[in-house]
Scaffold this motif. Structure first.
Motif, PDB file in Angstrom:
ATOM      1  N   MET A   1     -32.398  22.750  12.194  1.00 30.87           N
ATOM      2  CA  MET A   1     -32.096  21.432  11.638  1.00 30.87           C
ATOM      3  C   MET A   1     -33.266  20.495  11.906  1.00 30.87           C
ATOM      4  SD  MET A   1     -29.069  21.744  10.329  1.00 30.87           S
ATOM      5  CE  MET A   1     -28.427  20.089  10.187  1.00 30.87           C
ATOM      6  N   PRO A   2     -33.636  19.662  10.921  1.00 29.06           N
ATOM      7  CA  PRO A   2     -34.764  18.754  11.146  1.00 29.06           C
ATOM      8  C   PRO A   2     -34.382  17.613  12.081  1.00 29.06           C
ATOM      9  CG  PRO A   2     -33.744  18.318   9.023  1.00 29.06           C
ATOM     10  CD  PRO A   2     -33.074  19.543   9.563  1.00 29.06           C
ATOM     11  N   THR A   3     -35.339  17.180  12.873  1.00 31.07           N
ATOM     12  CA  THR A   3     -35.114  15.968  13.672  1.00 31.07           C
ATOM     13  C   THR A   3     -35.449  14.750  12.808  1.00 31.07           C
ATOM     14  OG1 THR A   3     -37.365  16.046  14.557  1.00 31.07           O
ATOM     15  CG2 THR A   3     -35.632  17.143  15.837  1.00 31.07           C
ATOM     16  N   ARG A   4     -34.807  13.643  13.122  1.00 29.90           N
ATOM     17  CA  ARG A   4     -34.975  12.423  12.339  1.00 29.90           C
ATOM     18  C   ARG A   4     -35.184  11.251  13.290  1.00 29.90           C
ATOM     19  NH1 ARG A   4     -32.423  13.860   7.377  1.00 29.90           N
ATOM     20  NH2 ARG A   4     -31.252  15.812   7.607  1.00 29.90           N
ATOM     21  N   PRO A   5     -36.021  10.267  12.915  1.00 26.26           N
ATOM     22  CA  PRO A   5     -36.170   9.089  13.769  1.00 26.26           C
ATOM     23  C   PRO A   5     -34.825   8.396  13.971  1.00 26.26           C
ATOM     24  CG  PRO A   5     -37.867   9.146  12.073  1.00 26.26           C
ATOM     25  CD  PRO A   5     -36.882  10.219  11.715  1.00 26.26           C
ATOM     26  N   TYR A   6     -34.576   7.992  15.208  1.00 24.91           N
ATOM     27  CA  TYR A   6     -33.287   7.414  15.587  1.00 24.91           C
ATOM     28  C   TYR A   6     -33.536   6.215  16.495  1.00 24.91           C
ATOM     29  CZ  TYR A   6     -28.747   7.046  17.966  1.00 24.91           C
ATOM     30  OH  TYR A   6     -27.562   6.606  18.500  1.00 24.91           O
ATOM     31  N   LEU A   7     -32.867   5.101  16.192  1.00 28.33           N
ATOM     32  CA  LEU A   7     -33.011   3.880  16.982  1.00 28.33           C
ATOM     33  C   LEU A   7     -31.648   3.354  17.386  1.00 28.33           C
ATOM     34  CD1 LEU A   7     -35.554   1.936  14.715  1.00 28.33           C
ATOM     35  CD2 LEU A   7     -36.109   3.308  16.718  1.00 28.33           C
ATOM     36  N   GLN A   8     -31.616   2.699  18.537  1.00 31.48           N
ATOM     37  CA  GLN A   8     -30.471   1.867  18.883  1.00 31.48           C
ATOM     38  C   GLN A   8     -30.983   0.443  19.092  1.00 31.48           C
ATOM     39  OE1 GLN A   8     -27.907   3.352  21.962  1.00 31.48           O
ATOM     40  NE2 GLN A   8     -27.335   5.158  20.779  1.00 31.48           N
ATOM     41  N   LEU A   9     -30.319  -0.492  18.429  1.00 29.92           N
ATOM     42  CA  LEU A   9     -30.772  -1.876  18.368  1.00 29.92           C
ATOM     43  C   LEU A   9     -29.704  -2.807  18.925  1.00 29.92           C
ATOM     44  CD1 LEU A   9     -32.022  -1.837  14.655  1.00 29.92           C
ATOM     45  CD2 LEU A   9     -33.335  -1.243  16.699  1.00 29.92           C
ATOM     46  N   ASP A  10     -30.131  -3.996  19.273  1.00 30.17           N
ATOM     47  CA  ASP A  10     -29.215  -5.077  19.615  1.00 30.17           C
ATOM     48  C   ASP A  10     -29.466  -6.197  18.615  1.00 30.17           C
ATOM     49  OD1 ASP A  10     -27.151  -6.044  21.088  1.00 30.17           O
ATOM     50  OD2 ASP A  10     -28.362  -6.800  22.738  1.00 30.17           O
ATOM     51  N   VAL A  11     -28.451  -6.507  17.810  1.00 35.00           N
ATOM     52  CA  VAL A  11     -28.595  -7.417  16.670  1.00 35.00           C
ATOM     53  C   VAL A  11     -27.982  -8.780  16.998  1.00 35.00           C
ATOM     54  CG1 VAL A  11     -28.166  -7.702  14.196  1.00 35.00           C
ATOM     55  CG2 VAL A  11     -28.445  -5.405  15.164  1.00 35.00           C
ATOM     56  N   PHE A  12     -28.634  -9.825  16.508  1.00 33.23           N
ATOM     57  CA  PHE A  12     -28.289 -11.214  16.803  1.00 33.23           C
ATOM     58  C   PHE A  12     -28.524 -11.510  18.286  1.00 33.23           C
ATOM     59  CE2 PHE A  12     -24.976 -10.344  13.336  1.00 33.23           C
ATOM     60  CZ  PHE A  12     -25.845 -10.701  12.323  1.00 33.23           C
ATOM     61  N   ALA A  13     -29.627 -10.997  18.801  1.00 34.26           N
ATOM     62  CA  ALA A  13     -29.891 -11.102  20.230  1.00 34.26           C
ATOM     63  C   ALA A  13     -31.329 -11.524  20.480  1.00 34.26           C
ATOM     64  CB  ALA A  13     -29.633  -9.758  20.910  1.00 34.26           C
ATOM     65  N   ASP A  14     -31.522 -12.392  21.471  1.00 28.83           N
ATOM     66  CA  ASP A  14     -32.878 -12.753  21.883  1.00 28.83           C
ATOM     67  C   ASP A  14     -33.354 -11.910  23.047  1.00 28.83           C
ATOM     68  OD1 ASP A  14     -31.322 -13.743  23.911  1.00 28.83           O
ATOM     69  OD2 ASP A  14     -32.130 -15.776  23.862  1.00 28.83           O
ATOM     70  N   ARG A  15     -32.472 -10.999  23.521  1.00 27.60           N
ATOM     71  CA  ARG A  15     -32.798 -10.095  24.622  1.00 27.60           C
ATOM     72  C   ARG A  15     -31.829  -8.927  24.551  1.00 27.60           C
ATOM     73  NH1 ARG A  15     -29.568 -14.097  26.092  1.00 27.60           N
ATOM     74  NH2 ARG A  15     -27.839 -13.711  27.542  1.00 27.60           N
ATOM     75  N   PRO A  16     -32.196  -7.753  25.064  1.00 22.71           N
ATOM     76  CA  PRO A  16     -31.271  -6.621  25.045  1.00 22.71           C
ATOM     77  C   PRO A  16     -29.978  -6.933  25.789  1.00 22.71           C
ATOM     78  CG  PRO A  16     -33.496  -5.879  25.539  1.00 22.71           C
ATOM     79  CD  PRO A  16     -33.529  -7.384  25.590  1.00 22.71           C
ATOM     80  N   GLY A  17     -28.868  -6.546  25.188  1.00 22.62           N
ATOM     81  CA  GLY A  17     -27.577  -6.728  25.807  1.00 22.62           C
ATOM     82  C   GLY A  17     -26.828  -7.961  25.373  1.00 22.62           C
ATOM     83  N   ALA A  18     -27.469  -8.850  24.630  1.00 21.94           N
ATOM     84  CA  ALA A  18     -26.814 -10.097  24.250  1.00 21.94           C
ATOM     85  C   ALA A  18     -26.016  -9.975  22.959  1.00 21.94           C
ATOM     86  CB  ALA A  18     -27.843 -11.216  24.111  1.00 21.94           C
ATOM     87  N   GLY A  19     -26.445  -9.089  22.038  1.00 24.00           N
ATOM     88  CA  GLY A  19     -25.869  -9.075  20.700  1.00 24.00           C
ATOM     89  C   GLY A  19     -24.932  -7.923  20.437  1.00 24.00           C
ATOM     90  N   ASN A  20     -24.976  -7.418  19.213  1.00 25.29           N
ATOM     91  CA  ASN A  20     -24.071  -6.380  18.750  1.00 25.29           C
ATOM     92  C   ASN A  20     -24.865  -5.084  18.559  1.00 25.29           C
ATOM     93  OD1 ASN A  20     -21.662  -5.286  17.940  1.00 25.29           O
ATOM     94  ND2 ASN A  20     -21.396  -6.581  16.148  1.00 25.29           N
ATOM     95  N   PRO A  21     -24.496  -3.992  19.235  1.00 27.78           N
ATOM     96  CA  PRO A  21     -25.290  -2.763  19.150  1.00 27.78           C
ATOM     97  C   PRO A  21     -25.160  -2.074  17.796  1.00 27.78           C
ATOM     98  CG  PRO A  21     -23.351  -2.393  20.493  1.00 27.78           C
ATOM     99  CD  PRO A  21     -23.391  -3.864  20.189  1.00 27.78           C
TER     100      PRO A  21
END
Length: 291
Positions: A1-21
């Motif tokens: 199976m091919p690998t694919r680029p994968y990200l986890q983000l925090d949205v509506f946030a000025d720092r990690p952990g503040a927003g919506n994952p």
């Protein structure tokens, strides 16, 4: 199976952990519906998005959005977060400050402003409409609102791709301390084919104009950390009542503190009555997914 680029983000946030994952799978070519749903179940995040090449020259990329339970036609924080991921990966470049996202809800523009840590992205949300204006004594609403002192505007049901009941509370302190009746909110959501109840209150804080809490009643029951779509329907409701908190149509809201987050969402109702919902995005995880 091919690998694919994968990200986890925090949205509506000025720092990690503040927003919506959010999880983002770039280069999703070859994944079928069952595979995308399985990945979304596995990430256990509110939504996971999958990026495909656009099928129309008007769009920069095509997006599909899945919650752990089902595909979602439109949602604000997945749209804003995916645009950040696409830009970060060099898959698209704004044209006149805009990206265009292709999806179930149609081709939607996203406005990109600033660079680096200060960059903000806002999606023009699907038009929302007032479905119903109700009384707090309505039998469908009575139990969900029983312990919540209300503000000036009446409760309303809005449809912006997802349906939300909106209710203004008396003040920010009332909103912050509110204890939702989950059984009543679940019944309200099921009876009215809505997401649940979104409550808001006006604020004197120097950073934001409104404080917002969004109680999802069905199919699961939880408080949303930061909902771009719910806040877009709220902006449309306020505009329809000539009750926007800022005369130029720009304002910020605070959401998520009650569930351990501290998101800031920026809203703008433009001269044509279109609602733009956005904010900052933080990249938290970069890697590959092998599925």
């Amino acid at each position: 199976m091919p690998t694919r680029p994968y990200l986890q983000l925090d949205v509506f946030a000025d720092r990690p952990g503040a927003g919506n994952p959010l999880a983002v799978v770039l280069d999703a070519q070859g994944l079928d519906d069952d595979a995308m749903q399985a990945i979304a179940r596995w990430t256990r995040l509110p939504e996971t998005t999958f990026v495909f090449p656009a099928t129309t020259p008007d769009a920069d990329y095509r997006l599909r959005i899945f919650s752990p339970r089902r595909e979602v036609p439109f949602a604000g924080h997945p749209s804003v977060g995916t645009a950040h991921a696409v830009l970060d990966a060099g898959l698209a470049t704004p044209r006149d400050g805009l990206l265009v996202q292709e999806g179930i809800a149609g081709n939607l523009p996203l406005r990109v402003e600033g660079t680096g840590h200060a960059q903000t992205i806002a999606v023009r949300t699907p038009k929302a409409r007032v479905m119903e204006i109700a009384d707090a004594a309505d039998p469908r609403l009575r139990d969900a609102l029983a312990s919540l002192p209300l503000g000036a505007l009446p409760p309303a049901l809005m449809d912006g791709g997802r349906r939300w009941w909106l209710a203004e509370l008396r003040d920010e302190a009332t909103l912050r301390s509110a204890q939702p009746d989950w059984d009543a909110i679940g019944k309200l959501a099921q009876a009215t084919d809505s997401m649940g109840l979104c409550v808001f209150a006006r604020s004197d804080d120097p950073v934001y104009y409104l404080a917002v809490r969004a109680f999802v009643g069905a199919p699961g029951q939880f408080e949303d950390a930061a909902s771009g779509a719910a806040n877009a329907t709220l902006a449309a409701w306020l505009a329809s009542q000539d009750a926007l908190p800022s005369p130029d149509g720009h304002y910020r809201i605070s959401q998520g503190r009650e569930v351990g987050h501290d998101a800031i969402i920026e809203l703008f109702v433009d001269g044509d009555g279109e609602v733009w919902s956005g904010g900052r995005v933080q990249t938290v995880v970069r890697g590959q997914i092998d599925w």
